[in-house]
Each structure stands twice: as C-alpha cells, then as structure tokens.
Design an enzyme around this catalytic site. Sequence first.
Site, PDB file in Angstrom:
ATOM      1  N   HIS A  34      51.885  37.872  45.238  1.00 10.27           N
ATOM      2  CA  HIS A  34      51.312  36.738  46.150  1.00 10.27           C
ATOM      3  C   HIS A  34      52.079  36.760  47.475  1.00 10.27           C
ATOM      4  O   HIS A  34      51.499  36.863  48.772  1.00 10.27           O
ATOM      5  CB  HIS A  34      51.636  35.456  45.730  1.00 10.27           C
ATOM      6  CG  HIS A  34      50.696  34.850  44.731  1.00 10.27           C
ATOM      7  ND1 HIS A  34      51.162  34.691  43.358  1.00 10.27           N
ATOM      8  CD2 HIS A  34      49.216  35.007  44.430  1.00 10.27           C
ATOM      9  CE1 HIS A  34      50.283  34.198  42.400  1.00 10.27           C
ATOM     10  NE2 HIS A  34      49.070  34.365  43.198  1.00 10.27           N
ATOM     11  N   GLY A 144      44.323  40.448  46.429  1.00  8.60           N
ATOM     12  CA  GLY A 144      44.830  41.390  45.773  1.00  8.60           C
ATOM     13  C   GLY A 144      43.545  42.187  44.768  1.00  8.60           C
ATOM     14  O   GLY A 144      42.969  41.707  44.425  1.00  8.60           O
ATOM     15  N   SER A 182      50.918  39.077  37.352  1.00  7.08           N
ATOM     16  CA  SER A 182      49.873  38.018  37.227  1.00  7.08           C
ATOM     17  C   SER A 182      50.491  36.741  36.854  1.00  7.08           C
ATOM     18  O   SER A 182      51.631  36.806  36.277  1.00  7.08           O
ATOM     19  CB  SER A 182      48.795  38.372  36.147  1.00  7.08           C
ATOM     20  OG  SER A 182      48.323  37.153  35.616  1.00  7.08           O
TER      21      SER A 182
END
Length: 275
Positions: A34, A144, A182
């Site tokens: 992120h 992403g 993740s």
Amino acid sequence: MEYAATIAQARALFGVSPRPLGFVPTMGALHEGHLELVRRARARCAAVAVSIFVNPLQFGPSEDLARYPRDLERDSEKLAGAGVDVLFAPDAAIMYPDGFSTSVDVGRLGETLEGAIRPGHFRGVATVVAKLLHVVQPDLLFLGQKDAQQTAVLRKMIRDLAFPAEAVIEPTVRERDGLAMSSRNAYLDSAQRAQAPSLYRALLTMRQALERGEAKSQAIAAATAVLAPAAKLDYLDLVDGETFEPLDTLKPPAFVVGAARFGETRLIDNLWIPS
Ligand code: PAF
C-alpha cells in the site's frame, strides 16, 4: 494529514484539492505494498488521498469479514508519515445507509476465476469503488497488480461507465522470499508463513514451463509439485490478460494465476506474461 469520516467532510476536502489528485483505495491493515502505491501517487500527483474501508459487500458469508485485521490508528500514522494529504475512513453506515440497494456489476469478467469461487465479490468491489470514486473524484486511481482480476474489473467499470479517472496499475510488492504482500499474510503462523512463498515459486515454475513450450497440463503439474505439500490448492491456471478466461495454450498477453490456502488463510498471486 486531513481526515474525513463522512461524505460531506470528504466532499469539502476533495472539492478544493490541488490537481492532479491521486487516490489509493484500501481496506486498511496497511503494508509496504500500500505504501508503495502511495509513493507512486505522490510522485505523479499534487495531492494524494487514501481510503480505509473494510467493505462488507465484497465478503461472502463464510469469509473473514469479522476477523479482517483493523488498526486505524496505526494505519493513520503510516499514511501521515508517507505524506498522504487526506484519509477518508467512513464506517459502514456512511457507505451503506439504510435502504442502500444499488450495485455495479461488470458482467462475465466478474464471474470467472476468483468471481466463480467468490460469487458476488467483484460486484461488491465495483460497487464500493464506484461510490468512492464519486466521493473522492480523483484524476488517477492507483491499484496493485497483486489483485490482477480486480484491476481488470475496475478498469472495465471505469471505461464502461465513463468515470473521469485513469487507473494506474503498479507491480506487486514482494517480501524478500517472493511472497506477495497482502494484509492476509498477518493471519499466517510461522509454519504457514514459511510455506506461503511456494505459491510464487509455483507460478514462476508454471510460467517458465509455458515459455519453454510445454503443454498447459504439464506446466500445471510441474507447478503443483513445487507448492508446499500442506497447502490446499484452489487453482493454478493460464488466463487471458483482459478477460481472465482460461487459455489452452500460451497466447500473451496473459496471466498465470494461483490461489491456495495455507491453514485457513487463502492467498492469491499472479505473474504477467506480456505480448
Ligand atoms: O483491494 C482492496 O483492498 C479492496 O478490494 C478495495 C479495492 C479497497 C475495495 O474495497
């Protein structure tokens, strides 16, 4: 960093935002992947907005909505440190007030592959991102590649419904051992964490086999042999780079895609094969 929790607060802030405005939608539990999207947005835009919203619409009844990791305070600190201008963090009553019933469905692309295993998932993703795009009104939307089918669904929605935003797809950020970053990696215990990079290695094996000209069935068999024995494979496949429909033979642009469970934790990953 400014903070908005309601749509009115968000509109007031985004209405006067310098342009171009870059937007990174997230469900929180922020990691390097992120933050890399935020850095890419920072490099291209005069202002950067991030949303944090764990979207109930995209979770199936037996999925991990209740236990999805949430830590707004820590996430806010990370975003402020990364130079984000506005954080929009609404709750479910703001995004889905009583009587909410509209949804966005992109058709077949949302029903194949991940959409077949998680019925309604991409309708939930498209619906929430459509609403976020209306509220934030960004020029660039940063996504992403780890969630490759999601990026295809959202690009299609933007094109079909003429949203005035451009989707920018950034490469998957990986741990040193190849595991795709993740938020769900946080669920893995140490044994599962050690097994999880085998999904990436399986995809590499499959791509190499296909590029050597091996048949898809042989490539899948070679890849399956690389996956940690304790992992439960959902699928390994070769799919079209736009439609995500399975391909019998390598016809780039394409993706090799995989999903596997390590204990209760389901991870997905993919590799791009350009034309
Ligand atoms: O990728 C995610 O985190 C979510 O699917 C998204 C795009 C924020 C929509 O809820």
